[in-house]
Design a protein around this motif. Structure first.
Motif, short mmCIF file in Angstrom:
data_model
loop_
_atom_site.label_atom_id
_atom_site.label_comp_id
_atom_site.label_asym_id
_atom_site.label_seq_id
_atom_site.Cartn_x
_atom_site.Cartn_y
_atom_site.Cartn_z
N GLY A 230 -87.12 -44.88 -72.75
CA GLY A 230 -86.82 -44.29 -74.55
C GLY A 230 -85.75 -43.50 -74.70
N THR A 231 -85.14 -43.26 -73.57
CA THR A 231 -83.78 -42.22 -74.02
C THR A 231 -82.60 -43.26 -74.28
N ALA A 232 -82.04 -42.69 -75.28
CA ALA A 232 -80.65 -43.65 -75.78
C ALA A 232 -79.63 -43.38 -74.63
N ASP A 233 -79.42 -44.49 -74.00
CA ASP A 233 -78.35 -44.51 -72.90
C ASP A 233 -77.79 -45.98 -72.99
N TRP A 234 -76.43 -46.12 -72.16
CA TRP A 234 -75.97 -47.39 -72.02
C TRP A 234 -76.64 -48.14 -71.12
N GLY A 235 -76.95 -47.77 -69.87
CA GLY A 235 -77.51 -48.17 -68.74
C GLY A 235 -78.84 -48.47 -69.07
N ALA A 236 -79.70 -47.57 -69.90
CA ALA A 236 -80.93 -48.24 -70.08
C ALA A 236 -81.08 -49.24 -71.29
N GLN A 237 -80.00 -49.22 -72.06
CA GLN A 237 -79.93 -50.21 -73.19
C GLN A 237 -79.92 -51.59 -72.40
N LEU A 238 -79.07 -51.55 -71.36
CA LEU A 238 -78.54 -52.98 -70.67
C LEU A 238 -80.09 -53.41 -70.07
N ALA A 239 -80.81 -52.56 -69.51
CA ALA A 239 -82.04 -52.89 -68.99
C ALA A 239 -83.21 -53.24 -69.94
N ALA A 240 -83.08 -52.51 -71.18
CA ALA A 240 -84.06 -52.95 -72.13
C ALA A 240 -84.06 -54.25 -72.80
N ASN A 241 -82.66 -54.54 -72.90
CA ASN A 241 -82.40 -55.84 -73.69
C ASN A 241 -81.72 -56.92 -73.07
N ARG A 242 -81.66 -57.03 -71.77
CA ARG A 242 -81.33 -58.25 -71.11
C ARG A 242 -82.08 -59.32 -71.41
N GLU A 243 -83.21 -59.27 -72.03
CA GLU A 243 -84.30 -60.41 -72.19
C GLU A 243 -83.84 -61.03 -73.51
N ILE A 244 -83.23 -59.96 -74.36
CA ILE A 244 -82.78 -60.76 -75.67
C ILE A 244 -81.41 -61.05 -75.87
N MET A 245 -80.57 -61.35 -74.74
CA MET A 245 -79.27 -61.47 -74.76
C MET A 245 -78.77 -62.64 -75.46
N PHE A 246 -79.50 -63.64 -75.56
CA PHE A 246 -79.25 -64.77 -76.58
C PHE A 246 -79.49 -64.73 -77.83
N ASP A 247 -80.65 -63.81 -78.23
CA ASP A 247 -80.96 -63.72 -79.39
C ASP A 247 -80.17 -62.60 -80.17
N ASN A 248 -79.56 -61.42 -79.58
CA ASN A 248 -78.51 -60.74 -80.10
C ASN A 248 -77.60 -60.09 -78.91
N PRO A 249 -76.81 -60.84 -78.71
CA PRO A 249 -75.75 -60.57 -77.53
C PRO A 249 -75.31 -59.10 -77.76
N ALA A 250 -75.08 -58.55 -78.88
CA ALA A 250 -74.41 -57.33 -79.05
C ALA A 250 -75.31 -56.25 -78.43
N ALA A 251 -76.87 -56.54 -78.31
CA ALA A 251 -77.49 -55.52 -77.64
C ALA A 251 -77.22 -55.43 -76.12
N VAL A 252 -76.62 -56.31 -75.67
CA VAL A 252 -76.31 -56.48 -73.95
C VAL A 252 -74.76 -56.05 -74.08
N PHE A 253 -73.94 -56.72 -74.70
CA PHE A 253 -72.68 -56.62 -74.51
C PHE A 253 -71.86 -55.55 -75.05
N VAL A 254 -72.62 -54.81 -75.79
CA VAL A 254 -71.61 -53.63 -76.67
C VAL A 254 -71.99 -52.56 -75.57
#
Length: 284
Positions: A230-254
Motif C-alpha cells: 500500500g506504499t507509493a513506490d515504483w517497485g511496488a507498483q510493478l508488482a501490484a500492476n503486472r496483472e493489468i499490463m494489457f489493460d493499462n500498460p502505463a501502470a507497469v511501463f511508467v
C-alpha cells in the motif's frame, strides 16, 4: 575581440558538459523535485476509487489511467519517487561511509588490520546480494529501513576495496612521508591528507551505487521485501500492476521506465563528474 576569441568560452563549456549530460541532470533534478514534493502534490495518491475502477491512459482526469482499484497511475508514480529514491541514496552514502572508514584503515595501517578487513569484505562479496537481502529481510520481517541497513552492509565491501586501493596508491607518495616525518597523527594523515586525494573515486562510486541501489531496492520492493504493502513506490507498483499490463500498460511501463531512466541518468552524471574531478586534480 575576434570571433574565435568570442567562441572560446563556448567551446570550453562544450568540452566540460555535453547535451546528454545536461539531459541527465535535468532528469535527476526532476526526480529529486518529485521525491521532495511528490507527496505534497498528491497527498491522496494511494486513494482507492472502486467506482472508477480500471481506466486506460488518456481518460478524463487520469492522464495515465488508473489501476484496478481506481488509483491514479500518474499520482502514484510522482508520489512514489520519494520512497524509490530516498532508500538508494541512503544506501549509497551509508555504504561509502563504511567503506571510507574500513578502506582507509586497511590501506594505511596494513598488517593485521588490513588482513581482518580484507577477509571480512571477501566474505560479504561471496554472498549473492539480492538473495542475501531477501533471506535476511524475510527473517527480520522486512521493512523499508531494515532493507536500507541490509543493503548498506552488502554494498560496503566493494566500497571498502575501492577506497583501500586508492589509499594504498596514495600512501607511497612523498607528501605522506613528509607528513609522517612531521609526526602528524595517523588519523590526521589518513583523513586530512590522503582521503581528499581519493575523493574522485569516492564521489564516482557513490553515484554508481545510487544507480545499483535503485535497481536492487526496486527489485526487493517488487518481491515484497522492501516497502510495506500500500506504499507509493515504483517497485511496488510493478508488482501490484503486472496483472493489468494489457489493460493499462502505463501502470507497469511508467514505473519501470522511471527506474531505468533515473538509474542511467545517475550513471552518466557520475561518469561525467568523475572525469571532471580527475581533470581538475591533474591541473592542480
Amino acid at each position: 575581440m575576434t570571433a574565435p576569441a568570442l567562441r572560446r568560452p563556448f567551446l570550453v563549456w562544450r568540452q566540460r558538459i555535453t547535451l546528454s549530460t545536461l539531459a541527465c541532470m535535468a532528469v535527476l533534478i526532476a526526480a529529486s523535485l518529485a521525491a521532495v514534493f511528490g507527496r505534497l502534490l498528491f497527498p491522496d495518491a494511494m486513494h482507492q476509487d472502486i467506482m472508477t475502477g480500471l481506466v486506460p491512459p488518456g481518460s478524463v482526469g487520469h492522464l495515465l489511467g488508473t489501476d484496478e482499484l481506481g488509483r491514479d497511475v500518474l499520482a502514484m508514480s510522482v508520489a512514489g519517487a520519494g520512497s524509490a529514491l530516498l532508500g538508494p541514496v541512503c544506501v549509497a552514502v551509508g555504504s561509502m561511509l563504511v567503506g571510507v572508514l574500513l578502506g582507509t584503515l586497511a590501506g594505511y595501517e596494513r598488517g593485521p588490520i588490513d588482513f581482518v578487513i580484507s577477509r571480512w569484505t571477501d566474505l560479504l562479496l561471496a554472498l549473492p546480494l539480492l538473495l542475501a537481502a531477501i533471506v535476511v529481510g524475510g527473517v527480520l520481517g522486512g521493512g523499508y529501513w531494515v532493507t536500507v541497513v541490509l543493503l548498506v552492509i552488502l554494498f560496503s565491501p566493494s566500497d571498502t576495496r575501492i577506497v583501500r586501493a586508492g589509499v594504498l596508491e596514495q600512501s607511497a607518495r612523498s607528501y605522506v612521508e613528509a607528513a609522517q616525518m612531521l609526526s602528524l597523527s595517523r588519523w590526521r594523515v589518513m583523513f586530512r591528507h590522503i582521503l581528499p586525494n581519493v575523493s574522485t573515486l569516492i564521489v564516482t562510486n557513490v553515484m554508481l551505487n545510487v544507480a545499483f541501489a535503485l535497481v536492487a531496492f526496486s527489485s526487493l520492493s517488487f518481491l515484497g521485501v522492501g516497502v510495506p504493502q500500500g506504499t507509493a513506490d515504483w517497485g511496488a507498483q510493478l508488482a501490484a500492476n503486472r496483472e493489468i499490463m494489457f489493460d493499462n500498460p502505463a501502470a507497469v511501463f511508467v514505473p519501470a521506465l522511471l527506474i531505468v531512466v533515473v538509474a542511467c541518468a545517475v550513471n552518466l552524471v557520475g561518469d561525467w563528474l568523475g572525469q571532471r574531478l580527475a581533470q581538475h586534480g591533474e591541473t592542480m
